[in-house]
Design a protein around this motif. Structure first.
Motif, PDB file in Angstrom:
ATOM      1  N   PRO A  83       0.834  -1.208   0.000  1.00  0.00           N
ATOM      2  CA  PRO A  83       0.000   0.000   0.000  1.00  0.00           C
ATOM      3  C   PRO A  83       0.865   1.253   0.000  1.00  0.00           C
ATOM      4  CG  PRO A  83       0.074  -0.939   2.198  1.00  0.00           C
ATOM      5  CD  PRO A  83       0.781  -1.913   1.294  1.00  0.00           C
ATOM      6  N   ASN A  84       0.323   2.300  -0.525  1.00  0.00           N
ATOM      7  CA  ASN A  84       1.045   3.570  -0.575  1.00  0.00           C
ATOM      8  C   ASN A  84       0.709   4.389   0.662  1.00  0.00           C
ATOM      9  OD1 ASN A  84       2.498   5.780  -1.405  1.00  0.00           O
ATOM     10  ND2 ASN A  84       0.860   6.575  -2.715  1.00  0.00           N
ATOM     11  N   VAL A  85       1.713   4.634   1.483  1.00  0.00           N
ATOM     12  CA  VAL A  85       1.545   5.467   2.667  1.00  0.00           C
ATOM     13  C   VAL A  85       2.302   6.766   2.412  1.00  0.00           C
ATOM     14  CG1 VAL A  85       1.869   5.663   5.152  1.00  0.00           C
ATOM     15  CG2 VAL A  85       1.373   3.435   4.135  1.00  0.00           C
ATOM     16  N   ALA A  86       1.570   7.836   2.204  1.00  0.00           N
ATOM     17  CA  ALA A  86       2.192   9.115   1.877  1.00  0.00           C
ATOM     18  C   ALA A  86       2.968   9.655   3.080  1.00  0.00           C
ATOM     19  CB  ALA A  86       1.128  10.120   1.445  1.00  0.00           C
ATOM     20  N   ALA A  87       4.199  10.073   2.829  1.00  0.00           N
ATOM     21  CA  ALA A  87       5.010  10.649   3.902  1.00  0.00           C
ATOM     22  C   ALA A  87       4.594  12.099   4.128  1.00  0.00           C
ATOM     23  CB  ALA A  87       6.491  10.587   3.540  1.00  0.00           C
ATOM     24  N   TYR A 131       1.367  -2.749   8.350  1.00  0.00           N
ATOM     25  CA  TYR A 131       2.425  -1.965   7.715  1.00  0.00           C
ATOM     26  C   TYR A 131       2.134  -0.475   7.832  1.00  0.00           C
ATOM     27  CZ  TYR A 131       4.953   0.286   3.879  1.00  0.00           C
ATOM     28  OH  TYR A 131       5.724   1.138   3.148  1.00  0.00           O
ATOM     29  N   ARG A 132       0.907  -0.077   7.529  1.00  0.00           N
ATOM     30  CA  ARG A 132       0.538   1.336   7.648  1.00  0.00           C
ATOM     31  C   ARG A 132       0.708   1.808   9.086  1.00  0.00           C
ATOM     32  NH1 ARG A 132      -4.352   2.141   7.360  1.00  0.00           N
ATOM     33  NH2 ARG A 132      -4.291   4.365   6.796  1.00  0.00           N
ATOM     34  N   SER A 133       0.311   0.962  10.042  1.00  0.00           N
ATOM     35  CA  SER A 133       0.461   1.317  11.453  1.00  0.00           C
ATOM     36  C   SER A 133       1.931   1.489  11.825  1.00  0.00           C
ATOM     37  CB  SER A 133      -0.191   0.246  12.329  1.00  0.00           C
ATOM     38  OG  SER A 133       0.013   0.523  13.697  1.00  0.00           O
ATOM     39  N   THR A 134       2.797   0.604  11.295  1.00  0.00           N
ATOM     40  CA  THR A 134       4.233   0.697  11.587  1.00  0.00           C
ATOM     41  C   THR A 134       4.815   2.003  11.065  1.00  0.00           C
ATOM     42  OG1 THR A 134       4.464  -1.710  11.534  1.00  0.00           O
ATOM     43  CG2 THR A 134       6.461  -0.414  11.250  1.00  0.00           C
ATOM     44  N   VAL A 135       4.429   2.388   9.846  1.00  0.00           N
ATOM     45  CA  VAL A 135       4.944   3.624   9.259  1.00  0.00           C
ATOM     46  C   VAL A 135       4.477   4.839  10.052  1.00  0.00           C
ATOM     47  CG1 VAL A 135       4.938   5.080   7.206  1.00  0.00           C
ATOM     48  CG2 VAL A 135       5.136   2.603   6.962  1.00  0.00           C
ATOM     49  N   LEU A 136       3.180   4.877  10.375  1.00  0.00           N
ATOM     50  CA  LEU A 136       2.655   6.006  11.138  1.00  0.00           C
ATOM     51  C   LEU A 136       3.275   6.066  12.530  1.00  0.00           C
ATOM     52  CD1 LEU A 136      -1.119   5.800  10.122  1.00  0.00           C
ATOM     53  CD2 LEU A 136       0.597   7.426   9.307  1.00  0.00           C
TER      54      LEU A 136
END
Length: 487
Positions: free
Chosen positions: A15-19, A369-374
């Protein structure tokens, strides 16, 4: 080989998680001129060297060689590397050899008046040797998906190894910093106790000659006892910090370890701040989460390929003879060649359900994954804010310690001159003790918050000329996130 283009699968992507453009919504300001933020994209290494402590560096190097958790992480990576090779072996033909010799007696069956009977046969030997070849064409990509999953698991292990190294360096640094802080507090407590004991003797002498009242003597006695009581817990805490450090180094707690002086630890002058768009390149947990996504996607592809037929090609060639001489005769050659297909027809919907479960698992890992990035963005933002808070707090705590020290010296001088009473000295002494402890704790907290920032950013940092400057043109100690950072 032509059928290999028939590979199937959902081929799920990450998934694309925008920085975000910035970590914090508001500007951050470091009041001290001894530190400033330096923005960078580069991969971080050996950040502990920025404390300029040979003792700290030596302990971290020793931990990297002897820590059992890190050794276990290395073993786990080696295991995954072996499993990748094992999965790759499934793409190639499998060749095996069989050889044997046996001695047997055959049974012959005859008839006598309609009744069966057995006549013992002759003894004979059987020499057998074959070369067996089997090959499973990966028509629908199942084996390739297994290889992708194995490689992704290897990447997970590699990222976990990196994470273990980061956490190990941070734990050793915290143990050393906390040990140095406790050592400084213990030294300060011993000095304060010595001063209290000296003042108590002075008051007792004055009381004996009638120049002091008993209340002041008892108050100072209580103050001296309280100062002595603070020493034992600090000694125990200091010992515990050494025990924790020994454990990180793979040693038993009875091993003598020295702690550096707190004032010998230099505050890192340059603090890295990896821009948000580059954080995923440095954070091992994000790398591991990305690899976990690839594992889940490959498993979904495997579950899809299981819905389709599997092919098998076999070939055998060898020798079979009843005597050793005949074994090498061309007429004793045996061979076989075959091809097979195994296809699922009906299994109660189990394969389709397994495919849906694999895709659902991918969505679970995707959300993780999204949770890890955030969470990575949040930890960096928290570390930056904590760094600012510790910097501002220590600046005031140091000023308070200096002022209370001067106030204590003045109170003692005025007391010796008979200008003021003992109560003023006691109040000034208590204030100085409290401010001294807070200053030591504040100083160590700045070191600990610097370590926390290094950990939040990934592997740490070493300054180079290629660092990316912050777009703000203000003071180097000003960190303005609200303006944004180039991605």
């Amino acid at each position: 080989m032509g059928l290999s283009g028939c590979a199937v699968g959902p081929h799920l992507s990450a998934p694309n998680v925008a920085a975000p453009k910035s970590y914090n919504a508001h500007s951050l300001f470091l009041s001290s001129s001894r530190q400033h933020i330096q923005w960078t994209r580069q991969q971080a290494k050996s950040w502990w060297s920025l404390f300029h402590s040979t003792t700290l560096t030596a302990y971290i190097q020793k931990a990297m060689k002897a820590n059992p958790n890190l050794q276990a992480a290395h073993a786990a990576l080696a295991r995954q590397q072996a499993l990748v090779l094992a999965a790759q072996g499934g793409l190639y033909p499998q060749i095996g050899a069989n050889a044997g010799i046996s001695r047997q007696r055959a049974l012959r069956t005859g008839s006598n008046g309609g009744q069966s009977y057995r006549i013992p046969g002759n003894l004979y030997s059987l020499f057998l040797g074959t070369l067996d070849i089997s090959y499973n064409p990966d028509v629908f990509g199942r084996q390739n998906d297994l290889i992708h999953a194995a490689k992704a698991r290897k990447t997970v292990s590699l990222a976990e190894l990196d994470q273990t190294e980061v956490f190990l360096a941070a734990d050793v640094s915290r143990a050393v910093i906390q040990g140095a802080a406790l050592q400084a507090q213990l030294h300060a407590a011993q000095k304060i106790t010595t001063a209290d004991e000296h003042l108590l003797k002075l008051l007792q002498q004055e009381y004996r000659i009638g120049d002091q009242n008993l209340q002041n003597v008892e108050q100072q006695a209580a103050q001296t006892a309280a100062a002595r009581a603070r020493i034992a817990p600090l000694q125990a805490a200091f010992a515990a910090s050494r025990h924790a450090l020994a454990d990180l180094l793979g040693e038993s707690p009875n091993v003598p370890l020295t702690m550096p002086k707190l004032h010998n630890l230099q505050l890192p002058a340059h603090l890295p701040a990896t821009i948000p768009s580059a954080l995923a390149e440095n954070r091992p947990d994000i790398q591991a989460a990305t690899a976990e996504l690839k594992v889940a996607a490959a498993q979904a592809d495997v579950a899809t390929a299981n819905l389709y037929p599997q092919f098998n090609i076999t070939a055998d060639i060898g020798k079979a003879a009843m005597t050793g001489g005949l074994f090498f005769n061309p007429f004793s050659t045996i061979w076989s060649l075959g091809a097979g297909l195994a296809a699922p027809i009906y299994n109660g919907g189990a394969l389709h359900a397994q495919r849906r479960a694999a895709i659902d698992q991918y969505h679970v890992v995707s959300d993780q994954y999204r949770s890890t990035v955030l969470n990575a963005f949040r930890e960096v933002a928290d570390a930056l804010r904590a760094l600012q808070g510790a910097d501002a707090a220590y600046t005031q705590q140091k000023r308070a310690q200096i002022s209370s020290g001067k106030a204590l010296q003045l109170a003692e001088a005025r007391y010796r001159d008979g200008v003021t009473g003992y109560t003023d000295v006691l109040d000034a002494e208590i204030a100085y003790q409290q401010d001294t402890v807070k200053a030591i704790q504040g100083r160590s907290q700045r070191y600990l918050d610097s370590v926390a920032l290094f950990v939040a950013l990934g592997d740490g940092w070493q300054p180079t000329s290629g660092a990316v400057p912050h777009p703000e043109k203000t003071s180097p100690s000003t960190l303005n996130h609200s303006a944004g950072v180039p991605a």
